[in-house]
Every structure is written in structure tokens, then in C-alpha cells.
Design an enzyme around this catalytic site. Structure first.
Site, PDB file in Angstrom:
ATOM      1  N   LYS A  10      -3.272  -4.140 -48.501  1.00  0.00           N
ATOM      2  CA  LYS A  10      -2.040  -3.427 -48.887  1.00  0.00           C
ATOM      3  C   LYS A  10      -0.811  -4.311 -48.752  1.00  0.00           C
ATOM      4  CE  LYS A  10      -0.195  -3.900 -45.141  1.00  0.00           C
ATOM      5  NZ  LYS A  10      -0.118  -4.115 -43.816  1.00  0.00           N
ATOM      6  N   GLY A 144      -0.696 -10.117 -42.780  1.00  0.00           N
ATOM      7  CA  GLY A 144       0.192  -9.005 -43.161  1.00  0.00           C
ATOM      8  C   GLY A 144      -0.301  -8.179 -44.325  1.00  0.00           C
ATOM      9  N   LEU A 145      -1.479  -8.516 -44.864  1.00  0.00           N
ATOM     10  CA  LEU A 145      -1.989  -7.753 -46.017  1.00  0.00           C
ATOM     11  C   LEU A 145      -3.034  -6.708 -45.587  1.00  0.00           C
ATOM     12  CD1 LEU A 145      -2.262 -10.484 -48.830  1.00  0.00           C
ATOM     13  CD2 LEU A 145      -0.331  -9.007 -48.237  1.00  0.00           C
ATOM     14  N   GLY A 146      -3.054  -6.391 -44.301  1.00  0.00           N
ATOM     15  CA  GLY A 146      -3.897  -5.283 -43.840  1.00  0.00           C
ATOM     16  C   GLY A 146      -5.387  -5.576 -43.798  1.00  0.00           C
ATOM     17  N   ASP A 207      -1.621   1.575 -42.485  1.00  0.00           N
ATOM     18  CA  ASP A 207      -2.514   0.608 -43.143  1.00  0.00           C
ATOM     19  C   ASP A 207      -3.874   1.230 -43.469  1.00  0.00           C
ATOM     20  OD1 ASP A 207      -0.459  -1.134 -42.757  1.00  0.00           O
ATOM     21  OD2 ASP A 207      -1.586  -2.617 -41.622  1.00  0.00           O
TER      22      ASP A 207
HETATM   23  N1  ADP Z   1     -13.204  -9.758 -42.325  1.00  0.00           N
HETATM   24  C1  ADP Z   1     -12.968  -9.651 -41.012  1.00  0.00           C
HETATM   25  N2  ADP Z   1     -13.916  -9.980 -40.122  1.00  0.00           N
HETATM   26  C2  ADP Z   1     -13.698  -9.861 -38.789  1.00  0.00           C
HETATM   27  N3  ADP Z   1     -12.552  -9.441 -38.238  1.00  0.00           N
HETATM   28  C3  ADP Z   1     -11.574  -9.109 -39.073  1.00  0.00           C
HETATM   29  C4  ADP Z   1     -11.727  -9.188 -40.490  1.00  0.00           C
HETATM   30  N4  ADP Z   1     -10.577  -8.810 -41.054  1.00  0.00           N
HETATM   31  C5  ADP Z   1      -9.745  -8.498 -40.033  1.00  0.00           C
HETATM   32  N5  ADP Z   1     -10.326  -8.680 -38.840  1.00  0.00           N
HETATM   33  C6  ADP Z   1      -9.735  -8.435 -37.499  1.00  0.00           C
HETATM   34  O1  ADP Z   1      -8.393  -8.086 -37.712  1.00  0.00           O
HETATM   35  C7  ADP Z   1      -7.498  -9.058 -37.116  1.00  0.00           C
HETATM   36  C8  ADP Z   1      -6.307  -9.308 -38.036  1.00  0.00           C
HETATM   37  O2  ADP Z   1      -5.561  -8.149 -38.055  1.00  0.00           O
HETATM   38  P1  ADP Z   1      -3.992  -8.136 -37.950  1.00  0.00           P
HETATM   39  O3  ADP Z   1      -3.493  -9.039 -36.869  1.00  0.00           O
HETATM   40  O4  ADP Z   1      -3.631  -6.726 -37.886  1.00  0.00           O
HETATM   41  O5  ADP Z   1      -3.516  -8.770 -39.352  1.00  0.00           O
HETATM   42  P2  ADP Z   1      -3.705  -8.184 -40.827  1.00  0.00           P
HETATM   43  O6  ADP Z   1      -4.205  -6.780 -40.695  1.00  0.00           O
HETATM   44  O7  ADP Z   1      -2.340  -8.232 -41.420  1.00  0.00           O
HETATM   45  O8  ADP Z   1      -4.612  -9.109 -41.551  1.00  0.00           O
HETATM   46  C9  ADP Z   1      -8.349 -10.283 -36.940  1.00  0.00           C
HETATM   47  O9  ADP Z   1      -7.864 -11.030 -35.843  1.00  0.00           O
HETATM   48  C10 ADP Z   1      -9.731  -9.714 -36.668  1.00  0.00           C
HETATM   49  O10 ADP Z   1      -9.861  -9.366 -35.319  1.00  0.00           O
HETATM   50  C1  PMV Z   2       3.762  -3.686 -38.240  1.00  0.00           C
HETATM   51  C2  PMV Z   2       2.983  -2.519 -38.839  1.00  0.00           C
HETATM   52  O1  PMV Z   2       3.937  -1.576 -39.335  1.00  0.00           O
HETATM   53  C3  PMV Z   2       2.114  -2.975 -40.010  1.00  0.00           C
HETATM   54  C4  PMV Z   2       1.146  -4.059 -39.647  1.00  0.00           C
HETATM   55  O2  PMV Z   2       0.430  -4.517 -40.783  1.00  0.00           O
HETATM   56  P1  PMV Z   2      -0.470  -5.832 -40.726  1.00  0.00           P
HETATM   57  O3  PMV Z   2      -1.497  -5.645 -39.664  1.00  0.00           O
HETATM   58  O4  PMV Z   2       0.428  -6.987 -40.387  1.00  0.00           O
HETATM   59  O5  PMV Z   2      -1.074  -5.960 -42.093  1.00  0.00           O
HETATM   60  C5  PMV Z   2       2.149  -1.869 -37.742  1.00  0.00           C
HETATM   61  C6  PMV Z   2       1.649  -0.474 -38.064  1.00  0.00           C
HETATM   62  O6  PMV Z   2       2.305   0.265 -38.833  1.00  0.00           O
HETATM   63  O7  PMV Z   2       0.625  -0.094 -37.509  1.00  0.00           O
HETATM   64 MG    MG Z   3      -3.550  -5.274 -39.375  1.00  0.00          MG
END
Ligand code: ADP
Ligand code: PMV
Ligand code: MG
Length: 355
Positions: A10, A144-146, A207
């Protein structure tokens, strides 16, 4: 039997972080997916007493837990088909112990949060029965893309389908994918939210909701409104490739809010007004009551204001500022998306005028 489920990432157009504190935010699903493929095995089928295996294809890492160790750590969990019960501190501690035997490379230590969410979802839904899950993703992880939400939603979808709880003959076929009905989606979303809690600490739920239900949504205090959008706007997504962690950034904003409660309440209130205004512009544009160029000018201004407020929250980063300054040279407006601190930046690309 193999079950495959996929869920999208997202972008958050406006309202990240403030949404954790009760403000509205607007998000849209994007065309990049995480896919979880699950094969259930019978004890002894793989030559041993049975194990739960997680194959993270993109990282070229495979993790495995013998069913006997899972039972020793978690007890005789039988699997649960209905609404989730949150992961208790004791359960979380037991899962953390199960991580100790796994060889996670130091450079990828952030994966342990995803592995913990996986173990919670798998054992809570299916119990300690043997199975293999292969995960692949188009999404950059931690940008940041969920990716965390897409991981939890696709995993919950696959596990609940294998448990026979959702999706069995209920949806309508689209290409080769079956679409879940509304009640099934609600259940998948509830489980995915519990997984996000393990990864994010204190997620708002935006998300996992947009990843589960798709399309464009306004989200406030757990309530979701679908935004019908015609004449979609174009966004460029730039990945700064600066790694960051949502859990730490969300905790940082909460700490700032407890140091400066009044000032931060005003910041969150301003973000709420921005999100409300942006969602009404999207809806008015869908009803043809506002011209596309005037809509885009307003969206750009609201995004610019939101970026300023995200700076107030302390979640911008020099790499983000570099993208902002670069796009500004071309009179384009940008803002961070997701948790910030690096990660991805959105740039609104105006529709060329025909005159
Ligand atoms: N394909 C995947 N395989 C394993 N863990 C994942 C995967 N995608 C996401 N994660 C977990 O989610 C974390 C990243 O989430 P986050 O910090 O919220 O960033 P975002 O959601 O923006 O990508 C990773 O550190 C890992 O623990
Ligand atoms: C910062 C926040 O608003 C979005 C986080 O998104 P992402 O994990 O960075 O993709 C946290 C949330 O709403 O749970
Ligand atoms: Mg996340």
C-alpha cells in the site's frame, strides 16, 4: 494440498503516524504483492516426526521448527478457526525462545519479528501440525510500502483457508484467484492485525485493512470508509533504500507525544483535518463535481502540508529531504509514505493539461 494466498502492499497518501493516535488517514493498495503458499503434511510424511517450515524465497532463507519443540514451548495448541485471541506475553516469550535456535544472519535480524508473527499465526490457526510455507514478495521489505501487513494478510488468508474456515467455494473466480467474501475478509483482517501487532508493537490497523480489502480507503480509529475514485491520480514511488523499522519510528512518535502532549495533539489534529479534506476531494472528484487539475492542486498542497507535520513528528530523514528538494526543482510535490526515517517517498505526477 497446496493453498496460495496473495495480498497487496500500500501507499499512505496522508495521515501515517497520526492514525496511530486516532486521526484519519487515507491509503490505497498498490499492484505489488506478497504470496504465501502452504502445503500441509502428515506426521512422518517428510521422513521425520514432522516440522513447520518457513521458506523465505527472496531472502534465500529456510527456517524449521520440529513439531515436538513447538508443542514443548507452546503446549498442545489445537488451532482455532474463529476470531483471534491476542498473543499473550507468555506466548510471546515462548515464541521468542523458539527463535533462539534459528540461524538468522546478523544483517537480517529484523526478520525475527516476521518469524515470530508467522509462528503465532501458524500455531494459533493450525496448531502444531506439520506443514511448509513458501513466501515470495514483490515488495521491498521495511520501506514503507506495507510489506509487514501484506505478509500477515497473505499468511492469514492461506492458513485460514487450509483450516477450512474461509474461502471454501464462497468467492467468485477472477483469473485464477478466488476472491473471499466480506465475512471471510473480516476474519483474515482480524488475524493479520494480531500479526502486525507482533511486528509493529502498536499498529493502527490501516495497513492490514487496506491490504485485506484493497482499493482506496479512509481509516480512522479502526473504522474503514471505501473511497470511490475516478480519474486516478498518478504517484511516483522513490525508494531511498535507507532501511528503517516501523516499530522504532512509531515508538519514537509516541515518546515525543508524551514529552509534548499539547503540541503533538495539535499536530495530530491538523493531520486529521488534512486527511478529512483529502478524502472529501477524492469523493467529490468521483462525482464529477471538481475538475481533475483543481483536484490535483489541492492534493499536492495537502500532501505538502502533511510532509511538514511529519517533520514535526521527527520521522523525516536526510534521504527523504533530498528527494523532496530534487522533485521541487521540477515543481513537483513529494511526501514520505509509511513510517518514514528513510524508506519510500511519494511524488504526485500531475495529469498533462490538454489545452
Ligand atoms: N516477505 C517477508 N518475509 C519475512 N518477513 C517479512 C516479510 N515482509 C515483511 N516482513 C516482516 O516485516 C518487517 C518489515 O515491516 P515494517 O518495518 O513494518 O516495514 P514495511 O511494512 O513498511 O515494509 C520485516 O522486518 C519482517 O520482520
Ligand atoms: C506509521 C504507520 O502509520 C504506518 C506504517 O507503515 P509501514 O509499516 O511503514 O509500511 C503505522 C500504523 O499506522 O500502524
Ligand atoms: Mg509495516
Amino acid at each position: 494440498m497446496e493453498v496460495r494466498a496473495r495480498a497487496p502492499g500500500k501507499i499512505i497518501l496522508v495521515g501515517e503516524h497520526a492514525v496511530v493516535h486516532g486521526s484519519a488517514a487515507v491509503a490505497a493498495a498498490i499492484d505489488l504483492y506478497t504470496t504465501s503458499s502452504l502445503s500441509l503434511l502428515h506426521e512422518g510424511e517428510d521422513g521425520g516426526a514432522g516440522a513447520v517450515e518457513l521458506d523465505l524465497r527472496d531472502s534465500a532463507l529456510v527456517f524449521s521448527w520440529p513439531c515436538s519443540s513447538l508443542r514443548r514451548a507452546l503446549g498442545e495448541v489445537s488451532g482455532k478457526a474463529g476470531a483471534p485471541t491476542p498473543c499473550s506475553p507468555d506466548e510471546l516469550a515462548a515464541i521468542a525462545k523458539l527463535m533462539e535456535g534459528q540461524e538468522i544472519p546478523e544483517a537480517k535480524i529484523w526478520l525475527s519479528a516476521g518469524l515470530s508473527a508467522f509462528l503465532y499465526l501458524y500455531t494459533s490457526i493450525l496448531g502444531c501440525r506439520p506443514g511448509k510455507v513458501v513466501v515470495t514478495s514483490d515488495l521491498p521489505i521495511g520501506a514503507g510500502l506495507g510489506s509487514s501487513a501484506a505478509f500477515c494478510v497473505s499468511m492469514s488468508g492461506a492458513l485460514l483457508t487450509a483450516a477450512g474456515t474461509v474461502g471454501v467455494g464462497g468467492g467468485s473466480g477472477v483469473e485464477e484467484w478466488e476472491l473471499f467474501g466480506k465475512d471471510d475478509l473480516e476474519l483474515v483482517n482480524q488475524w493479520a492485525f494480531q500479526g502486525e501487532k507482533i511486528i509493529h508493537g502498536k499498529p493502527s490497523g490501516i495497513d492490514n485493512s487496506v491490504s485485506t480489502f484493497g482499493s482506496m480507503i479512509k481509516f480512522k480509529k479502526g473504522e474503514l470508509t471505501n473511497l470511490k475514485s475516478r480519474n486516478p491520480v498518478k504517484m511516483l514511488i522513490t525508494d531511498t533504500r535507507v532501511g528503517r523499522n516501523t516499530k522504532a519510528l512509531v515508538a519514537g512518535v509516541s515518546e515525543r507525544a508524551s514529552r509534548h502532549p499539547d503540541a503533538m495533539a495539535s499536530v495530530f489534529h491538523a493531520v486529521n483535518s488534512i486527511s478529512e479534506e483529502l478524502s472529501s476531494i477524492v469523493e467529490l472528484a468521483a462525482e464529477d463535481e471538481i475538475a481533475i487539475t483543481s483536484k490535483e492542486d489541492k492534493l499536492a498542497e495537502l500532501m505538502e502540508m502533511n510532509q511538514g507535520l511529519l517533520q514535526c513528528m521527527g520521522v523525516s530523514h536526510s534521504s527523504i529531504e533530498t528527494v523532496l528538494q530534487t522533485t521541487l526543482k521540477y515543481s513537483l510535490v513529494s511526501k514520505l509514505t509509511g513510517a518514514g526515517g528513510g524508506g519510500c517517498v511519494l511524488t504526485l505526477i500531475p495529469t498533462p493539461s490538454l489545452t
